[in-house]
Scaffold this active site. Structure first.
Site, PDB file in Angstrom:
ATOM      1  N   THR A  40      -4.020  -4.571   9.887  1.00  0.00           N
ATOM      2  CA  THR A  40      -2.711  -3.691   9.572  1.00  0.00           C
ATOM      3  C   THR A  40      -1.634  -4.493   9.291  1.00  0.00           C
ATOM      4  OG1 THR A  40      -3.332  -2.577  11.748  1.00  0.00           O
ATOM      5  CG2 THR A  40      -0.951  -2.587  11.290  1.00  0.00           C
ATOM      6  N   HIS A  43      -1.615  -4.706   5.580  1.00  0.00           N
ATOM      7  CA  HIS A  43      -1.193  -3.655   4.915  1.00  0.00           C
ATOM      8  C   HIS A  43       0.294  -3.904   4.846  1.00  0.00           C
ATOM      9  CE1 HIS A  43      -4.665  -0.954   4.880  1.00  0.00           C
ATOM     10  NE2 HIS A  43      -5.131  -1.306   6.043  1.00  0.00           N
TER      11      HIS A  43
END
Ligand code: NAD
Ligand code: ZN
EC number: 1.1.1.103
Length: 340
Positions: A40, A43
Site C-alpha cells: 500500500t 502504491h
C-alpha cells in the site's frame, strides 16, 4: 518530529519535520522503533489511480510498526510507558452493529492508519487505546514490526481448516510467503505456492512450502499429478490480486473447495462462474485482521515455534527509505524494515 509525508500529488515521499501528534484522553502515544513497508505504501509512493482518489495530501504514511509507549491519555489504564506495542491499522467506529457485536473487522466505517489518518512512518504516533496491541516479552522486534501484514496472512490462512489439507497459495509476495509458513505450521499436507517471480519463489523455499510453481513454465494440473493429488486443492489462498492466478486457482480446486481471497484485483475480473457453481466452491473475502483474535493467534503460533523471519529480507535506517522503496519496487524483496 521527522516523518515520511505524502506532500505533493506526484510520485515520491518526502522526509519532513512535522508537529508531534496530540495524545487525546483515550489515546496512547508511541515512540516508533521499526516500521515495515507495505505494498500500500508503494502504491502511495508511486501515486497510482487508487492512491490519487484515496489519500488526502499532505498525509504522514505507513501503518506497519512496533514501538514503545511514551505516555497515555487520562482514560487509559491498561498501557504504561516503556511497554512494547504495535498498532492495529484499522480504526473502527465502535458503534455500528458489527462493532457492538464484537465483529470489529467487519465495521463499515473503518479508517486506515497512514491512509485516512496520520501514519506510522514517523518518530511518534498517537492511537486510540482500542487499537494498541501489547506484545508478549518473547516476540522478536523485527517480527513485531510486521504484525499487520503477518495478521493479513494469518487471518486468510486460518479462515478454513487446513489440518491435513492440500493448500494452494497464488502469489509469493510477503503475505503469501507468511501464509505458507502459517498453513505449514497449522498442519497442512501439501503447501503449493505460485508466482511469476523466480526470486520470490526461491525465497518461498525457506518458508516451508512443499512445491513452488512458476506458472509461466509449469501447469498446476501437472504439479497435482506429481504430488499424487487426485481431486484438487482443498483450500486456496489468493494472495496475488492477479486475475489469471485466481482463474488458475478456481480450475484446480476440489469439489467443495474453500477459497480465502486477500489479493486485491486492480479492476473487474471475469471468472468462469460455472466452475464455482458446479464445483460448489466457497469464496470468502478477507480484509485486515480479526480484532484481536488474529493478534492472539500470531503471538501463540510464534511462541509455538512458527518462524516467519526469512520473509524480512532488508533492514535499513529510515533515512534510507528511498532504497527501501526501491527494493520493494524491484520485486527482489520480501519485507523491508526501517529502523527509526
Ligand atoms: P505483492 O504484490 O508483493 O505480491 C503479489 C505477488 O503475486 C507478487 O510476487 C507477484 O509476482 C505475484 N503474481 C503476479 N502475477 C501472478 C500470477 N499470474 N500467478 C501467481 N502469482 C502472481 O503483495 P503482498 O504485499 O504480498 O499482498 C498480497 C495481495 O494482498 C496484494 O494484492 C495486496 O494488494 C493484497 N492485500 C490485501 C489486504 C486486505 O486486507 N485484503 C491487505 C494487504 C494486502
Ligand atoms: Zn463500526
Amino acid at each position: 518530529m521527522k516523518a515520511l509525508v505524502k506532500r505533493k500529488s506526484e510520485q515520491g515521499l518526502w522526509l519532513e519535520d512535522v508537529p508531534e501528534p496530540i495524545c487525546g484522553v483515550n489515546d496512547v502515544l508511541i515512540k516508533v522503533d521499526r516500521t515495515g513497508i507495505c505494498g500500500t505504501d508503494v502504491h502511495i509512493y508511486e501515486w497510482d489511480d487508487w492512491a490519487k482518489k484515496t489519500i488526502p495530501v499532505p498525509m504522514v504514511v505507513g501503518h506497519e510498526f512496533v514501538g514503545e509507549v511514551v505516555s497515555v491519555g487520562s482514560n487509559v489504564l491498561d498501557f504504561h510507558p516503556g511497554e512494547v506495542v504495535s498498532g492495529e491499522g484499522h480504526v473502527v467506529c465502535g458503534r455500528c452493529r458489527n462493532c457492538l457485536a464484537g465483529r470489529r473487522h467487519l465495521c463499515a466505517k473503518t479508517e486506515g492508519i497512514g491512509v485516512n489518518r496520520p501514519g506510522a512512518f514517523a518518530e511518534f504516533i498517537a492511537l486510540p487505546m482500542t487499537n494498541v496491541w501489547h506484545h508478549a516479552d518473547d516476540i522478536d522486534r523485527d517480527t513485531a514490526s510486521i504484525f499487520d501484514p503477518f495478521g493479513n496472512a494469518v487471518h486468510t490462512a486460518l479462515s478454513f481448516p487446513v489440518l491435513g489439507e492440500d493448500v494452494l497459495i497464488t502469489g509469493a509476495g510477503p503475505i503469501g510467503l507468511m501464509a505458507a509458513a502459517v498453513v505449514r505450521h497449522a498442519g497442512a499436507r501439501h503447501v503449493v505456492i505460485t508466482d511469476v517471480n523466480p526470486w520470490r519463489l526461491k525465497l518461498a523455499e525457506k518458508l516451508g512450502v512443499s512445491r513452488t510453481v512458476d506458472v509461466r513454465k509449469e501447469k498446476l494440473e501437472d504439479v497435482q499429478k506429481e504430488l499424487n493429488m487426485s481431486e484438487g486443492f482443498d483450500v486456496g489462498l489468493e494472495m496475488s490480486g492477479n486475475p489469471s492466478a485466481f482463474r488458475d486457482m478456481l480450475a484446480n480446486m476440489c469439489h467443495g473447495g474453500k477459497i480465502a481471497m486477500l489479493g486485491i484485483p486492480s479492476s473487474d475480473m471475469a471468472i468462469d462462474w460455472n466452475t464455482v457453481v458446479f464445483n460448489m466452491l466457497t469464496i470468502k473475502g478477507i480484509y485486515g485482521r480479526e480484532m484481536y483474535e488474529t493478534w492472539y493467534k500470531m503471538t501463540v503460533m510464534l511462541q509455538g515455534g512458527l518462524d516467519i523471519s526469512p520473509v524480512i529480507t532488508h533492514r535499513m535506517d529510515y533515512t534510507d527509505f528511498e532504497d527501501g522503496f526501491q527494493a520493494m519496487r524491484s520485486g527482489e524483496s520480501g519485507k523491508v524494515v526501517l529502523k527509526w
